[in-house]
Design an enzyme around this catalytic site. Structure first.
Site, PDB file in Angstrom:
ATOM      1  N   ASP A  70       0.877  -1.155   0.000  1.00  0.00           N
ATOM      2  CA  ASP A  70       0.000   0.000   0.000  1.00  0.00           C
ATOM      3  C   ASP A  70       0.911   1.200   0.000  1.00  0.00           C
ATOM      4  O   ASP A  70       1.917   1.235   0.721  1.00  0.00           O
ATOM      5  CB  ASP A  70      -0.933   0.011   1.206  1.00  0.00           C
ATOM      6  N   PHE A 151       3.796   6.891 -13.076  1.00  0.00           N
ATOM      7  CA  PHE A 151       2.338   6.861 -13.022  1.00  0.00           C
ATOM      8  C   PHE A 151       1.880   7.753 -11.874  1.00  0.00           C
ATOM      9  O   PHE A 151       2.690   8.334 -11.159  1.00  0.00           O
ATOM     10  CB  PHE A 151       1.810   5.421 -12.852  1.00  0.00           C
ATOM     11  N   GLY A 152       0.567   7.847 -11.704  1.00  0.00           N
ATOM     12  CA  GLY A 152      -0.002   8.559 -10.552  1.00  0.00           C
ATOM     13  C   GLY A 152       0.518   9.989 -10.437  1.00  0.00           C
ATOM     14  O   GLY A 152       0.541  10.744 -11.413  1.00  0.00           O
TER      15      GLY A 152
HETATM   16  P1  ITT Z   1      -3.430  -1.651  -5.952  1.00  0.00           P
HETATM   17  O1  ITT Z   1      -4.172  -1.333  -4.696  1.00  0.00           O
HETATM   18  O2  ITT Z   1      -4.162  -2.557  -6.889  1.00  0.00           O
HETATM   19  O3  ITT Z   1      -2.023  -2.116  -5.701  1.00  0.00           O
HETATM   20  P2  ITT Z   1      -3.522   1.204  -6.370  1.00  0.00           P
HETATM   21  O4  ITT Z   1      -3.086   2.115  -7.482  1.00  0.00           O
HETATM   22  O5  ITT Z   1      -4.931   1.350  -5.863  1.00  0.00           O
HETATM   23  O6  ITT Z   1      -3.232  -0.305  -6.810  1.00  0.00           O
HETATM   24  P3  ITT Z   1      -2.604   1.968  -3.708  1.00  0.00           P
HETATM   25  O7  ITT Z   1      -3.864   1.600  -3.037  1.00  0.00           O
HETATM   26  O8  ITT Z   1      -1.311   1.584  -3.071  1.00  0.00           O
HETATM   27  O9  ITT Z   1      -2.500   1.369  -5.201  1.00  0.00           O
HETATM   28  O10 ITT Z   1      -2.669   3.515  -3.981  1.00  0.00           O
HETATM   29  C1  ITT Z   1      -1.521   4.156  -4.271  1.00  0.00           C
HETATM   30  C2  ITT Z   1      -1.815   5.438  -4.995  1.00  0.00           C
HETATM   31  O11 ITT Z   1      -0.795   6.360  -4.549  1.00  0.00           O
HETATM   32  C3  ITT Z   1      -1.618   5.259  -6.497  1.00  0.00           C
HETATM   33  O12 ITT Z   1      -2.817   5.004  -7.179  1.00  0.00           O
HETATM   34  C4  ITT Z   1      -1.012   6.607  -6.877  1.00  0.00           C
HETATM   35  O13 ITT Z   1      -2.019   7.560  -7.026  1.00  0.00           O
HETATM   36  C5  ITT Z   1      -0.180   6.967  -5.641  1.00  0.00           C
HETATM   37  N1  ITT Z   1       1.186   6.437  -5.787  1.00  0.00           N
HETATM   38  C6  ITT Z   1       1.768   5.381  -5.136  1.00  0.00           C
HETATM   39  N2  ITT Z   1       3.023   5.168  -5.550  1.00  0.00           N
HETATM   40  C7  ITT Z   1       3.252   6.086  -6.508  1.00  0.00           C
HETATM   41  C8  ITT Z   1       4.354   6.363  -7.356  1.00  0.00           C
HETATM   42  O14 ITT Z   1       5.468   5.645  -7.339  1.00  0.00           O
HETATM   43  N3  ITT Z   1       4.234   7.368  -8.200  1.00  0.00           N
HETATM   44  C9  ITT Z   1       3.111   8.106  -8.280  1.00  0.00           C
HETATM   45  N4  ITT Z   1       2.018   7.895  -7.550  1.00  0.00           N
HETATM   46  C10 ITT Z   1       2.077   6.898  -6.660  1.00  0.00           C
END
Ligand code: ITT
Length: 195
Positions: A70, A151-152
């Site tokens: 997470d 990403f993100g």
């Molecule tokens: P899973 O739960 O299926 O693993 P998720 O994208 O929902 O996928 P998380 O619950 O861990 O993953 O949420 C993490 C969020 O935080 C992710 O969607 C991004 O918006 C942000 N995030 C995490 N790591 C990141 C990174 O390396 N670069 C950019 N944003 C990140």
């Protein structure tokens, strides 16, 4: 070959884990590979609780040693938000989410835009206590997005040591310095010890 389920729906994370566990002799499996369509709810209040819930939940569904993480962004000026709500911050996704974050920080000057990414990894396997490791990366929330990698929130996350956003850095560099890389190195050490 030992199999390890990487329990994520996020292809960006999967790519990063695959690169970081290269050479370990592990066969990485995904939820799609195993045809697991159920979602383990992330109902915890902390990254650790959610990582544990996911790793143990998908272990129960798959019977296979499972890694889940997470992760998220903590912004000091927003009192740690979006935190565990990073994936659904503002109820929007993608580019709209970057704009939402910028809107929340409209009046925050550069020197108060400190933030960090946090990643907690849980490793769960049958009959063993779940192992927890974590990593962090500090940076500053940019005034506008830059770059197309990662990403993100990467286009908004400025890394001082490199004078670039995470989305401008080559993926190899991100994979060396990121919160997920630091946590994955600790996870890799556990996996290498024959966990
Ligand atoms: P899973 O739960 O299926 O693993 P998720 O994208 O929902 O996928 P998380 O619950 O861990 O993953 O949420 C993490 C969020 O935080 C992710 O969607 C991004 O918006 C942000 N995030 C995490 N790591 C990141 C990174 O390396 N670069 C950019 N944003 C990140």
């Amino acid at each position: 070959m030992q199999e390890l389920l990487i329990a994520t729906h996020n292809p960006g994370k999967l790519r990063e884990f695959a690169a970081m566990f290269d050479g370990l002799g592990l066969a990485l499996r995904t939820l799609d590979d195993l045809g697991i369509s159920e979602d383990v709810e992330e109902t915890g209040a902390t990254f650790e609780e959610n990582a544990r819930l996911k790793a143990e939940g998908y272990l129960a569904l798959s019977g296979m040693p499972t890694l889940a993480d997470d992760s998220g962004l903590e912004v000091a000026a927003l009192h740690g938000a979006p935190g565990v709500y990073s994936a659904r911050y503002g109820g929007v996704k993608g580019v709209a989410q970057l704009q939402y974050l910028l809107d929340q920080m409209q009046d925050v000057p550069w020197h108060q835009r400190l933030a960090r990414f946090v990643c907690v990894i849980a490793l769960a396997r049958p009959g063993q206590p779940t192992q927890i490791v974590q990593g962090t990366l500090s940076g500053v929330i940019e005034l506008a997005p830059r770059g197309s990698g990662g990403f993100g929130y990467d286009p908004l996350f400025y890394v001082l040591d490199y004078d670039q956003t995470l989305a401008e850095l080559p993926i190899e560099t991100k994979n060396q310095i990121s919160h997920r890389a630091e946590a994955a190195r600790a996870a890799r050490a556990i996996l290498e010890q024959g966990w």
